[in-house]
Scaffold this motif. Structure first.
Motif, PDB file in Angstrom:
ATOM      1  N   LEU A  51       0.899  -0.957   0.538  1.00 22.91           N
ATOM      2  CA  LEU A  51      -0.362   0.211  -0.031  1.00 22.91           C
ATOM      3  C   LEU A  51       1.072   1.139  -0.595  1.00 22.91           C
ATOM      4  O   LEU A  51       0.275   1.982  -0.043  1.00 22.91           O
ATOM      5  N   GLY A  52       2.263   1.069  -0.048  1.00 21.40           N
ATOM      6  CA  GLY A  52       3.212   1.994   0.356  1.00 21.40           C
ATOM      7  C   GLY A  52       2.569   3.046   1.408  1.00 21.40           C
ATOM      8  O   GLY A  52       2.492   2.728   2.372  1.00 21.40           O
ATOM      9  N   GLU A  53       2.434   4.083   1.197  1.00 23.74           N
ATOM     10  CA  GLU A  53       2.284   5.555   2.607  1.00 23.74           C
ATOM     11  C   GLU A  53       0.222   5.537   2.548  1.00 23.74           C
ATOM     12  O   GLU A  53       0.470   6.474   2.794  1.00 23.74           O
ATOM     13  N   ARG A  54      -0.252   4.308   1.922  1.00 23.67           N
ATOM     14  CA  ARG A  54      -1.729   4.815   2.177  1.00 23.67           C
ATOM     15  C   ARG A  54      -2.401   3.932   3.385  1.00 23.67           C
ATOM     16  O   ARG A  54      -1.518   2.419   3.984  1.00 23.67           O
ATOM     17  N   ILE A  55      -2.915   4.157   4.244  1.00 24.49           N
ATOM     18  CA  ILE A  55      -3.904   2.963   4.803  1.00 24.49           C
ATOM     19  C   ILE A  55      -5.326   3.189   4.147  1.00 24.49           C
ATOM     20  O   ILE A  55      -6.281   3.603   4.427  1.00 24.49           O
TER      21      ILE A  55
END
Ligand SMILES: [Fe+2]
Ligand SMILES: [Fe+2]
Length: 256
Positions: free
Chosen positions: A25-29
């Motif tokens: 997801l990288g920098e996302r929640i």
């Protein structure tokens, strides 16, 4: 993990999955809606403030989930078939039966779309959900037929070649009785001018679970082109009464 290593505990496995998910997801929640948890018997939702406190550098996902197949900017029905509908084979087999049976394109379309509620969304009342999704884009007869197959499949019609499916006895038990709302819907449908269109969904449906059948979405591209009013802006972005449903399928983990 090599074969001599200690097996992972469940919580280690969960941590690893979470780690992997965060990575993808990288920098996302990404968050789960309440409905997803209900399928595991829990009425609960992710606590937004707690998640944010645990991940102060990250923002919530507000669009595409990178773990899911990528959708184009202007998605077509075919894109949803390819990237969001799980049981494509059943839909294609139903439509292929209808086509081989010499039925008109409205019947073929109704068979092709009859279970998109299940295939992409939710099982409960799937005929209603599916009909609502397609209503702005198909002939009224097609969406009516998809809606009504929810009820008709529980009632035999020998003259039309439809007996109560043995599969339902196996799946739901011999004593299962449709709820009153289903009975009322059946009674309304029985004398309707489009009854047979919906009945033909049932007739072509029960034979359509062969895992070895060779079917191809390409065979239906022209029929879809003639019978589905694909919005220029893409499904989900045309401000139709069901656009939000298509967007939800596209972005099922969007925070709001
Ligand atoms: Fe169905
Ligand atoms: Fe079906």
């Amino acid at each position: 993990m090599n074969e001599h290593a200690r097996p992972q505990t469940l919580s280690e496995r969960a941590d690893e999955l979470e780690e992997q998910m965060m990575h993808e997801l990288g920098e996302r929640i990404a968050t789960k809606s309440v409905l997803f948890g209900m399928a595991d018997g829990k009425v609960a939702m992710d606590n937004g403030p707690a998640l944010k406190a645990a991940n102060p550098d990250k923002y919530f996902l507000m669009g595409a989930d990178p773990r899911l197949p990528k959708m184009p900017a202007k998605p077509t029905l075919i894109d949803f078939f390819n990237n969001r509908f799980a049981s494509l084979n059943h839909l294609l087999q139903s439509a292929t039966h209808a086509l081989k049976g010499g039925h008109n394109e409205k019947v073929v379309m109704a068979c092709l779309l009859h279970d998109i509620g299940v295939a992409g969304f939710i099982r409960c009342d799937h005929g209603y959900w599916g009909a609502q999704m397609i209503e702005p884009y198909v002939d009224e007869e097609v969406s009516w037929a998809v809606r009504m197959h929810q009820a008709l499949r529980f009632f035999p019609d020998s003259a039309a070649g439809y007996e109560y499916p043995q599969m339902y006895i196996n799946n739901f038990g011999a004593d299962y009785k449709p709820e009153p709302y289903i009975v009322r819907e059946y009674e309304r449908a029985r004398n309707h001018k489009w009854y047979m269109t919906s009945r033909l969904i049932c007739v072509n449906d029960i034979y359509s679970f062969d895992p070895n059948a060779k079917v191809n979405l390409d065979d239906f591209v022209d029929i879809i082109g003639r019978n589905f009013k694909q919005p220029e802006e893409g499904l989900g972005f045309d401000d139709s009464p069901s656009a939000h449903m298509w967007r939800t399928l596209m972005w099922p983990t969007r925070f709001l």
